[in-house]
Design a protein around this motif. Structure first.
Motif, PDB file in Angstrom:
ATOM      1  N   SER A  53       0.763  -1.281   0.217  1.00 41.39           N
ATOM      2  CA  SER A  53      -0.086   0.003   0.143  1.00 41.39           C
ATOM      3  C   SER A  53       0.748   1.203  -0.037  1.00 41.39           C
ATOM      4  N   SER A  54       0.217   2.413  -0.517  1.00 41.14           N
ATOM      5  CA  SER A  54       1.067   3.549  -0.599  1.00 41.14           C
ATOM      6  C   SER A  54       1.252   3.991   0.956  1.00 41.14           C
ATOM      7  N   ARG A  55       0.363   3.849   1.667  1.00 36.54           N
ATOM      8  CA  ARG A  55       0.612   4.447   3.077  1.00 36.54           C
ATOM      9  C   ARG A  55       1.672   3.596   3.791  1.00 36.54           C
ATOM     10  N   PHE A  56       1.924   2.276   3.567  1.00 38.91           N
ATOM     11  CA  PHE A  56       3.136   1.577   3.948  1.00 38.91           C
ATOM     12  C   PHE A  56       4.532   2.119   3.618  1.00 38.91           C
ATOM     13  N   GLN A  57       4.232   2.295   2.123  1.00 37.56           N
ATOM     14  CA  GLN A  57       5.542   3.035   1.455  1.00 37.56           C
ATOM     15  C   GLN A  57       5.893   4.291   2.055  1.00 37.56           C
ATOM     16  N   GLU A  58       4.871   5.073   2.334  1.00 36.30           N
ATOM     17  CA  GLU A  58       5.151   6.673   3.086  1.00 36.30           C
ATOM     18  C   GLU A  58       5.941   6.209   4.267  1.00 36.30           C
ATOM     19  N   ASP A  59       5.283   5.447   5.110  1.00 40.44           N
ATOM     20  CA  ASP A  59       5.912   4.962   6.406  1.00 40.44           C
ATOM     21  C   ASP A  59       7.400   4.548   6.397  1.00 40.44           C
ATOM     22  N   ARG A  60       7.694   3.820   5.311  1.00 43.42           N
ATOM     23  CA  ARG A  60       9.082   3.378   5.031  1.00 43.42           C
ATOM     24  C   ARG A  60       9.973   4.477   4.660  1.00 43.42           C
ATOM     25  N   LEU A  61       9.202   5.505   3.824  1.00 45.25           N
ATOM     26  CA  LEU A  61      10.156   6.649   3.616  1.00 45.25           C
ATOM     27  C   LEU A  61      10.325   7.354   4.701  1.00 45.25           C
ATOM     28  N   ALA A  62       9.403   7.537   5.529  1.00 47.14           N
ATOM     29  CA  ALA A  62       9.614   8.578   6.595  1.00 47.14           C
ATOM     30  C   ALA A  62      10.560   7.955   7.509  1.00 47.14           C
ATOM     31  N   CYS A  63      10.694   6.643   7.457  1.00 48.95           N
ATOM     32  CA  CYS A  63      11.774   5.901   8.548  1.00 48.95           C
ATOM     33  C   CYS A  63      13.352   5.739   7.656  1.00 48.95           C
ATOM     34  N   CYS A  64      13.166   6.564   6.396  1.00 46.56           N
ATOM     35  CA  CYS A  64      14.554   6.159   5.639  1.00 46.56           C
ATOM     36  C   CYS A  64      15.615   6.688   6.397  1.00 46.56           C
ATOM     37  N   VAL A  65      16.635   5.962   6.889  1.00 43.95           N
ATOM     38  CA  VAL A  65      17.839   6.433   7.636  1.00 43.95           C
ATOM     39  C   VAL A  65      18.999   7.243   6.769  1.00 43.95           C
ATOM     40  N   ASP A  66      18.773   7.385   5.567  1.00 43.83           N
ATOM     41  CA  ASP A  66      19.444   7.895   4.697  1.00 43.83           C
ATOM     42  C   ASP A  66      19.434   9.539   4.455  1.00 43.83           C
ATOM     43  N   SER A  67      18.195   9.929   5.082  1.00 41.78           N
ATOM     44  CA  SER A  67      17.809  11.140   4.811  1.00 41.78           C
ATOM     45  C   SER A  67      18.783  12.406   4.977  1.00 41.78           C
ATOM     46  N   THR A  68      18.640  13.368   4.405  1.00 44.63           N
ATOM     47  CA  THR A  68      19.485  14.497   4.682  1.00 44.63           C
ATOM     48  C   THR A  68      19.422  14.748   6.125  1.00 44.63           C
ATOM     49  N   GLU A  69      18.187  15.002   6.828  1.00 47.59           N
ATOM     50  CA  GLU A  69      18.056  15.370   7.964  1.00 47.59           C
ATOM     51  C   GLU A  69      18.880  14.398   9.180  1.00 47.59           C
ATOM     52  N   LEU A  70      18.916  13.310   8.864  1.00 49.89           N
ATOM     53  CA  LEU A  70      19.382  12.255   9.737  1.00 49.89           C
ATOM     54  C   LEU A  70      20.922  12.177   9.396  1.00 49.89           C
ATOM     55  N   LEU A  71      21.290  12.512   8.490  1.00 48.93           N
ATOM     56  CA  LEU A  71      22.999  12.406   8.213  1.00 48.93           C
ATOM     57  C   LEU A  71      23.330  13.899   9.034  1.00 48.93           C
ATOM     58  N   HIS A  72      22.574  14.811   8.838  1.00 53.84           N
ATOM     59  CA  HIS A  72      22.904  16.138   9.319  1.00 53.84           C
ATOM     60  C   HIS A  72      22.916  15.821  11.042  1.00 53.84           C
ATOM     61  N   GLU A  73      21.918  15.165  11.442  1.00 56.63           N
ATOM     62  CA  GLU A  73      21.794  14.674  13.005  1.00 56.63           C
ATOM     63  C   GLU A  73      23.108  13.920  13.454  1.00 56.63           C
ATOM     64  N   LEU A  74      23.408  13.033  12.559  1.00 55.78           N
ATOM     65  CA  LEU A  74      24.640  12.130  12.901  1.00 55.78           C
ATOM     66  C   LEU A  74      25.753  12.994  12.912  1.00 55.78           C
ATOM     67  N   GLN A  75      26.120  13.857  11.814  1.00 55.82           N
ATOM     68  CA  GLN A  75      27.313  14.662  11.915  1.00 55.82           C
ATOM     69  C   GLN A  75      27.255  15.716  13.073  1.00 55.82           C
ATOM     70  N   ALA A  76      26.248  16.287  13.719  1.00 58.37           N
ATOM     71  CA  ALA A  76      26.278  17.033  14.783  1.00 58.37           C
ATOM     72  C   ALA A  76      26.507  16.365  15.926  1.00 58.37           C
ATOM     73  N   TYR A  77      26.058  15.259  16.217  1.00 57.39           N
ATOM     74  CA  TYR A  77      26.135  14.320  17.511  1.00 57.39           C
ATOM     75  C   TYR A  77      27.686  13.861  17.309  1.00 57.39           C
ATOM     76  N   GLU A  78      28.173  13.454  16.043  1.00 58.62           N
ATOM     77  CA  GLU A  78      29.521  13.169  15.979  1.00 58.62           C
ATOM     78  C   GLU A  78      30.390  14.614  16.564  1.00 58.62           C
ATOM     79  N   ASP A  79      30.247  15.181  15.794  1.00 60.14           N
ATOM     80  CA  ASP A  79      31.116  16.643  16.243  1.00 60.14           C
ATOM     81  C   ASP A  79      30.915  16.893  17.568  1.00 60.14           C
ATOM     82  N   LEU A  80      29.825  16.841  18.395  1.00 61.40           N
ATOM     83  CA  LEU A  80      29.839  16.911  19.887  1.00 61.40           C
ATOM     84  C   LEU A  80      30.489  15.882  20.493  1.00 61.40           C
TER      85      LEU A  80
END
Length: 163
Positions: free
Chosen positions: A2-29
């Motif tokens: 279903s498209s809802r399930f696909q949207e949920d999987r995309l929302a959890c995508c661990v390669d998103s720009t936001e997550l990479l930015h967050e990972l970098q911020a935590y790594e820097d700290l």
């Protein structure tokens, strides 16, 4: 699918720009505090948590090992056990994940997040292959993210603000 399930999987995508930015911020700290004589357990936990959410297997393993260290240092046993279980699941090791969930439930029998995760894990082990490990990992990641947000909200912790 279903498209809802696909949207949920995309929302959890661990390669998103936001997550990479967050990972970098935590790594820097994390690196900044490592340069000091003492490092905050909270900073180490946040960095380990971000690593476990990564899509890179080496980063997931590193985050899981950091969580093991924090657990040995008696830092927030409930959160460490939960995210170690998530880390093992993300490494396609459901047996390791189950072991740490069982330890978590022995220490915290009313942990709703652990109970929910155990149900997901047991279903995946029983139906081995019908859902596929990728779906289980996606569900576990989503549950882990929701759990951390809930934990931080309830315990009053502040997550690093990234702007």
């Amino acid at each position: 699918m279903s498209s809802r399930f696909q949207e949920d999987r995309l929302a959890c995508c661990v390669d998103s720009t936001e997550l990479l930015h967050e990972l970098q911020a935590y790594e820097d700290l994390h690196l900044k505090e490592m340069a000091k004589t003492t490092q905050s357990s909270k900073t180490k936990f946040n960095y380990a948590w971000a690593l476990v959410r990564s899509s890179n297997l080496q980063q997931i393993k590193r985050g899981t090992l950091m969580l093991h260290g924090l657990l040995e240092d008696d830092y927030d046993e409930e959160s460490c056990l939960f995210y170690i279980a998530v880390g093992y699941m993300r490494q396609n090791n459901p047996e390791g994940s189950k072991h740490y969930l069982q330890r978590l439930l022995e220490a915290f029998p009313d942990s709703r997040h652990a109970l929910s995760f155990m149900d997901i894990l047991d279903d995946s082990i029983q139906k081995k292959g019908s859902y596929g490990i990728g779906t289980v990992v996606t569900l576990a990641s989503a549950l882990a993210t929701l759990s951390l947000a809930y934990t931080y909200y309830i315990k009053g912790y502040q997550i690093l603000s990234i702007e």
